[in-house]
Design a protein around this motif. Structure first.
Motif, PDB file in Angstrom:
ATOM      1  N   VAL A 105       0.840  -1.210   0.000  1.00  0.00           N
ATOM      2  CA  VAL A 105       0.000   0.000   0.000  1.00  0.00           C
ATOM      3  C   VAL A 105       0.874   1.260   0.000  1.00  0.00           C
ATOM      4  O   VAL A 105       0.594   2.238  -0.711  1.00  0.00           O
ATOM      5  N   ASP A 106       1.964   1.225   0.789  1.00  0.00           N
ATOM      6  CA  ASP A 106       2.907   2.361   0.781  1.00  0.00           C
ATOM      7  C   ASP A 106       3.425   2.611  -0.630  1.00  0.00           C
ATOM      8  O   ASP A 106       3.529   3.765  -1.073  1.00  0.00           O
ATOM      9  N   ILE A 107       3.801   1.524  -1.298  1.00  0.00           N
ATOM     10  CA  ILE A 107       4.364   1.662  -2.657  1.00  0.00           C
ATOM     11  C   ILE A 107       3.339   2.320  -3.573  1.00  0.00           C
ATOM     12  O   ILE A 107       3.671   3.243  -4.330  1.00  0.00           O
ATOM     13  N   GLN A 108       2.089   1.856  -3.476  1.00  0.00           N
ATOM     14  CA  GLN A 108       1.024   2.465  -4.295  1.00  0.00           C
ATOM     15  C   GLN A 108       0.913   3.960  -4.044  1.00  0.00           C
ATOM     16  O   GLN A 108       0.815   4.756  -4.968  1.00  0.00           O
ATOM     17  N   LYS A 109       0.957   4.326  -2.763  1.00  0.00           N
ATOM     18  CA  LYS A 109       0.838   5.748  -2.415  1.00  0.00           C
ATOM     19  C   LYS A 109       2.039   6.539  -2.950  1.00  0.00           C
ATOM     20  O   LYS A 109       1.887   7.665  -3.439  1.00  0.00           O
ATOM     21  N   MET A 110       3.225   5.942  -2.826  1.00  0.00           N
ATOM     22  CA  MET A 110       4.432   6.651  -3.279  1.00  0.00           C
ATOM     23  C   MET A 110       4.431   6.797  -4.797  1.00  0.00           C
ATOM     24  O   MET A 110       4.795   7.853  -5.328  1.00  0.00           O
ATOM     25  N   VAL A 111       4.019   5.751  -5.501  1.00  0.00           N
ATOM     26  CA  VAL A 111       3.928   5.826  -6.964  1.00  0.00           C
ATOM     27  C   VAL A 111       2.950   6.935  -7.362  1.00  0.00           C
ATOM     28  O   VAL A 111       3.212   7.729  -8.269  1.00  0.00           O
ATOM     29  N   ALA A 112       1.826   7.012  -6.630  1.00  0.00           N
ATOM     30  CA  ALA A 112       0.825   8.050  -6.951  1.00  0.00           C
ATOM     31  C   ALA A 112       1.420   9.447  -6.756  1.00  0.00           C
ATOM     32  O   ALA A 112       1.155  10.360  -7.551  1.00  0.00           O
ATOM     33  N   LEU A 113       2.242   9.622  -5.711  1.00  0.00           N
ATOM     34  CA  LEU A 113       2.858  10.934  -5.479  1.00  0.00           C
ATOM     35  C   LEU A 113       3.866  11.281  -6.574  1.00  0.00           C
ATOM     36  O   LEU A 113       3.970  12.431  -7.004  1.00  0.00           O
ATOM     37  N   VAL A 114       4.631  10.274  -7.018  1.00  0.00           N
ATOM     38  CA  VAL A 114       5.581  10.513  -8.112  1.00  0.00           C
ATOM     39  C   VAL A 114       4.812  10.873  -9.388  1.00  0.00           C
ATOM     40  O   VAL A 114       5.170  11.819 -10.099  1.00  0.00           O
ATOM     41  N   GLU A 115       3.723  10.137  -9.649  1.00  0.00           N
ATOM     42  CA  GLU A 115       2.913  10.437 -10.839  1.00  0.00           C
ATOM     43  C   GLU A 115       2.368  11.858 -10.776  1.00  0.00           C
ATOM     44  O   GLU A 115       2.384  12.589 -11.762  1.00  0.00           O
ATOM     45  N   GLN A 116       1.898  12.255  -9.582  1.00  0.00           N
ATOM     46  CA  GLN A 116       1.381  13.620  -9.435  1.00  0.00           C
ATOM     47  C   GLN A 116       2.486  14.636  -9.689  1.00  0.00           C
ATOM     48  O   GLN A 116       2.269  15.654 -10.357  1.00  0.00           O
ATOM     49  N   GLY A 117       3.678  14.360  -9.163  1.00  0.00           N
ATOM     50  CA  GLY A 117       4.821  15.256  -9.397  1.00  0.00           C
ATOM     51  C   GLY A 117       5.120  15.400 -10.882  1.00  0.00           C
ATOM     52  O   GLY A 117       5.370  16.506 -11.378  1.00  0.00           O
ATOM     53  N   MET A 118       5.068  14.283 -11.601  1.00  0.00           N
ATOM     54  CA  MET A 118       5.326  14.331 -13.041  1.00  0.00           C
ATOM     55  C   MET A 118       4.233  15.130 -13.752  1.00  0.00           C
ATOM     56  O   MET A 118       4.514  15.929 -14.644  1.00  0.00           O
ATOM     57  N   LYS A 119       2.981  14.903 -13.353  1.00  0.00           N
ATOM     58  CA  LYS A 119       1.880  15.662 -13.978  1.00  0.00           C
ATOM     59  C   LYS A 119       1.987  17.146 -13.656  1.00  0.00           C
ATOM     60  O   LYS A 119       1.581  18.002 -14.440  1.00  0.00           O
ATOM     61  N   ASP A 120       2.522  17.453 -12.488  1.00  0.00           N
ATOM     62  CA  ASP A 120       2.711  18.864 -12.109  1.00  0.00           C
ATOM     63  C   ASP A 120       3.834  19.516 -12.913  1.00  0.00           C
ATOM     64  O   ASP A 120       3.970  20.744 -12.908  1.00  0.00           O
ATOM     65  N   GLY A 121       4.684  18.692 -13.544  1.00  0.00           N
ATOM     66  CA  GLY A 121       5.723  19.269 -14.401  1.00  0.00           C
ATOM     67  C   GLY A 121       7.151  18.927 -14.021  1.00  0.00           C
ATOM     68  O   GLY A 121       8.087  19.569 -14.511  1.00  0.00           O
ATOM     69  N   ALA A 122       7.354  17.918 -13.181  1.00  0.00           N
ATOM     70  CA  ALA A 122       8.718  17.505 -12.844  1.00  0.00           C
ATOM     71  C   ALA A 122       9.415  16.955 -14.086  1.00  0.00           C
ATOM     72  O   ALA A 122       8.773  16.448 -15.000  1.00  0.00           O
ATOM     73  N   PHE A 123      10.743  17.054 -14.090  1.00  0.00           N
ATOM     74  CA  PHE A 123      11.541  16.507 -15.185  1.00  0.00           C
ATOM     75  C   PHE A 123      11.956  15.063 -14.928  1.00  0.00           C
ATOM     76  O   PHE A 123      12.625  14.454 -15.751  1.00  0.00           O
ATOM     77  N   GLY A 124      11.596  14.540 -13.758  1.00  0.00           N
ATOM     78  CA  GLY A 124      11.957  13.167 -13.448  1.00  0.00           C
ATOM     79  C   GLY A 124      12.018  12.973 -11.946  1.00  0.00           C
ATOM     80  O   GLY A 124      11.547  13.819 -11.173  1.00  0.00           O
TER      81      GLY A 124
END
Ligand SMILES: [Zn+2]
Length: 529
Positions: free
Chosen positions: A157-176
């Protein structure tokens, strides 16, 4: 009536055929276009925020002409690894960067980024800074938000949450995704967990940037880990501020680069960035304390240091890190950059402070001083523990680009690492002109086209019509860094003009009032994977 229409159309066609004068014309440059191509003499014309024309001689009208008399005209430098959010709100003109030709900085390094990212980027838009800024999303910040700064395995469940945060960061405009597996809580992260997050960043077209788990005794394992994250995460990966720490490890850049070459030969997209100094900088606690002492945050650390048994064990671990790692084998090699609890310590060494506290400056006594420092609230430090030969070997490698790892210092405050003021000028002055370790064209490529390509910035990093007009103009014979470890607050010299999005931010070596910098967004902005 019909005739009138035709006449009007003809007038319009004539107006279109007659281009508006250029806004800015740079005359008589030695053009180093960023690709590595040998310099050539020419003029650069700018209209709006873009380069309109490059030619041996441009005779058309321009609102403004700057004759640069044979100075180098290069793409503005792109600093792919910075801590610019330290100081950018106090100094939105980022003079330390602008005055050495840097026109773009990347934030969110070492696993540490603002989270969520969108409000930070909105803040940067509103702040109107003088140079462009973009960001990575940090794995440590993500883990801290979901699990805390503790040493435990992530649940599914932690991994799912962390992946979702990374995805949100990418959608917000992160370069990686950036990682700092050297730091708490990155250090508690198994490689497989990082790979799961890296895959998420990769699905959005992002890259991975790695402050490695260990740049000292476990350097080679760490290089292999960075490569594995790229290989199994299916995304480009980069060893950030590549270094070999500790006398016992000097020379191992040979093995590091051989691993990079072997990985690239089998198709793994791995690259390197580096700053041109043999000292690093981070917090004294992170550099000289074993991770177990720091687990769980400050209160937990202080409790451990109060317990006589764990204090003695910590002392042994710190002494080993002074001897073999960031301490450079001698308390004299640790210098304080900034101590919140006592500003007068900035610039002094761990040896000085140990003596001031009434002890001989032995490694064991210095370890005691380190614990005292952390108890007082901690310091940022500068750690002299690298060799010039490793530095040169890494610098010359074709996949190495230049990055400062710096911040935006408030002028005159504390004793920051000189890399914030001098990185790019130092490469051009010391490693191109004096030591001839790089050609001018290759150094500029490592500062412009190489990081632009890495980030997927297709409209910056090369001088070519249609590209955004980010331009650094400098005197190749005079460019130099002036910031030193003892006196860091000195701007680089030799940059006459720096242009960002077509606006002049440095003129005759001084900052103008212009603040044309933009927030740059990565490949995942607004995207669904
Ligand atoms: Zn770092």
């Amino acid at each position: 009536m019909r005739h009138a229409v035709i006449a009007a159309a003809a007038v319009t066609a004539l107006a279109l055929a007659q281009p508006a004068p250029y806004d800015l014309l740079i005359k008589n440059g030695r053009i180093v276009d960023g690709t590595g191509t040998p310099w050539f003499t020419g003029d650069v014309a700018i209209r709006g925020d873009a380069i309109a024309k490059i030619a041996p001689s441009i005779g058309e009208a321009a609102a403004r002409v700057i004759d640069v008399h044979g100075q180098v005209v290069a793409p503005g430098f792109i600093d792919i690894h910075t801590h610019a959010r330290r100081g950018i709100t106090q100094a939105p003109t980022a003079p330390n960067y602008a005055r050495q030709g840097v026109t773009t900085v990347m934030e969110g390094p070492d696993g540490s980024s603002p989270l969520p990212l969108a409000p930070f980027l909105a803040q940067m838009e509103a702040l109107k800074i003088s140079i462009n800024i973009g960001s990575f999303v940090g794995q440590g910040s993500v883990r801290s938000a979901v699990i805390g700064d503790v040493n435990r395995a992530a649940t599914p469940v932690d991994i799912q949450k962390m992946v979702a945060l990374v995805e949100q960061g990418m959608k917000d405009g992160a370069f990686g995704l950036s990682t700092g597996l050297f730091y708490v809580p990155g250090t508690f992260t198994p490689t497989a967990e990082v790979i799961a997050l890296a895959q998420a960043a990769g699905r959005f077209g992002g890259m991975h940037e790695s402050h490695q788990r260990d740049d000292a005794a476990k350097l080679i394992e760490s290089v292999n880990e960075t490569i594995a994250i790229g290989e199994q995460g299916h995304l480009p990966t980069q060893i950030s501020h590549a270094k070999v720490v500790g006398v016992a490890n000097w020379g191992r850049s040979v093995d590091m680069l051989a691993l990079v070459d072997a990985a690239r030969a089998r198709g793994v997209d791995v690259t390197i960035d580096q700053y041109p100094y043999t000292a690093s900088s981070t917090s004294v606690a992170a550099a000289l304390m074993p991770a177990w002492v720091l687990e769980g945050g400050r209160a937990a650390t202080l409790a451990r240091l109060k317990d006589p048994g764990s204090r003695e064990k910590a002392k042994g671990g710190i002494a080993a890190m002074i001897r073999d790692e960031r301490g450079g084998g001698d308390p004299k090699n640790v210098q304080f950059a900034n101590c919140g609890f006592d500003a007068s310590l900035a610039g002094k060494t761990l040896a000085d402070l140990t003596i001031t506290r009434g002890k001989a400056a032995t490694i064991r006594n210095a370890a005691e001083t380190v614990m005292w420092i952390v108890e007082q609230g901690g310091c940022q430090g500068i750690f002299h523990a690298m060799s010039e030969r490793d530095l040169l070997r890494i610098l010359r490698h074709p996949v190495t680009m230049i990055a400062s790892d710096g911040e935006v210092p408030v002028f005159g405050r504390a004793n920051p690492h000189p890399r914030s003021y001098g990185t790019f000028a130092r490469v051009l002055g010391v490693y191109v002109r004096e030591k001839k370790a790089l050609t001018l064209e290759d150094a500029v490529r490592k500062m412009s086209a190489a990081p632009a390509a890495r980030l997927g910035l297709t409209d910056r990093g090369v001088l070519r019509p249609g590209m955004r007009a980010d331009i650094a103009i400098f005197d190749a014979a005079a460019v130099r860094d002036r910031a030193t470890y003892e006196k860091p607050h000195q701007y680089a010299e030799g940059f006459s003009h720096v242009i960002v999005n077509g606006q002049v931010v440095v003129e005759n070596g001084e900052l103008t009032a212009a603040r044309p910098g933009r927030v740059l967004y990565g490949p995942g902005k607004g995207r669904v994977p």
